[in-house]
Design an enzyme around this catalytic site. Structure first.
Site, short mmCIF file in Angstrom:
data_model
loop_
_atom_site.label_atom_id
_atom_site.label_comp_id
_atom_site.label_asym_id
_atom_site.label_seq_id
_atom_site.Cartn_x
_atom_site.Cartn_y
_atom_site.Cartn_z
N ALA A 66 -7.86 -6.44 -6.61
CA ALA A 66 -7.37 -7.44 -5.58
C ALA A 66 -6.05 -6.83 -4.96
O ALA A 66 -5.80 -7.37 -3.91
CB ALA A 66 -7.36 -8.76 -6.55
N GLU A 67 -5.14 -6.59 -5.73
CA GLU A 67 -3.87 -6.17 -4.84
C GLU A 67 -3.97 -5.08 -4.03
O GLU A 67 -3.39 -5.25 -2.76
CB GLU A 67 -2.68 -6.11 -6.10
CG GLU A 67 -1.42 -5.74 -5.27
CD GLU A 67 -0.21 -6.09 -6.35
OE1 GLU A 67 0.86 -5.86 -5.82
OE2 GLU A 67 -0.52 -6.41 -7.14
N THR A 68 -4.80 -4.17 -4.13
CA THR A 68 -4.84 -3.02 -3.16
C THR A 68 -5.59 -3.52 -1.98
O THR A 68 -5.01 -3.47 -0.80
CB THR A 68 -5.80 -2.24 -4.06
OG1 THR A 68 -5.22 -1.40 -4.89
CG2 THR A 68 -6.17 -1.08 -2.87
#
Length: 145
Positions: A66-68
């Site tokens: 998700a952060e990527t």
């Protein structure tokens, strides 16, 4: 959010422009980008080798996916303003366990501003069932000189 055209980025060209490509963690997790623009980023990640001791998809791996995806989208948005994107907040709710297969994450912009960008990220299994829901906010800061 004002609607503006948002061209999809050529992924190999995009990755070649990054100082460390996808980054070591993303490479270890097997994350692959499928679609990239400032408004929407799609990527995949295998469950295999990204599990916790009980053989389930590790929640941290889902958060890293998700952060990527949110960081890539906000980075594309920030680049147009000669800024960098840095994550400042992320949360996740894990809905379903996975023991094999591939998950797909789709980050959709909910705010694209001058100083911050935020994305809803939905991670699904191969049957389209939701595995994780996340939200990420990134600050847009001046590029170092």
């Amino acid at each position: 959010m004002t609607e503006q055209p948002d061209a999809q980025i050529d992924i190999p060209t995009f990755l070649a422009a990054l100082p460390q490509g996808m980054g070591r963690l993303n490479e270890k997790l097997g994350i692959e980008l499928v679609e990239v623009s400032s408004r929407r980023v799609v990527g995949t990640m295998p469950v295999e080798d990204n599990t916790q001791p009980y053989g389930l998809l590790h929640g941290g791996a889902s958060v890293a996916l998700a952060e990527t995806l949110g960081s890539v989208g906000s980075g594309v948005h920030a680049f147009g303003m000669s800024k960098l994107s840095v994550g400042v907040d992320i949360n996740a709710t894990h809905h379903r366990a996975m023991t094999s297969g591939v998950v797909t994450g789709t980050a959709t912009a909910i705010h694209l501003g001058r100083t911050s960008a935020a994305y809803d990220v939905v991670i699904t299994n191969e049957q389209g069932k939701r595995v994780c829901t996340s939200r990420i906010t990134c600050a847009l800061v001046p590029m170092p000189e």
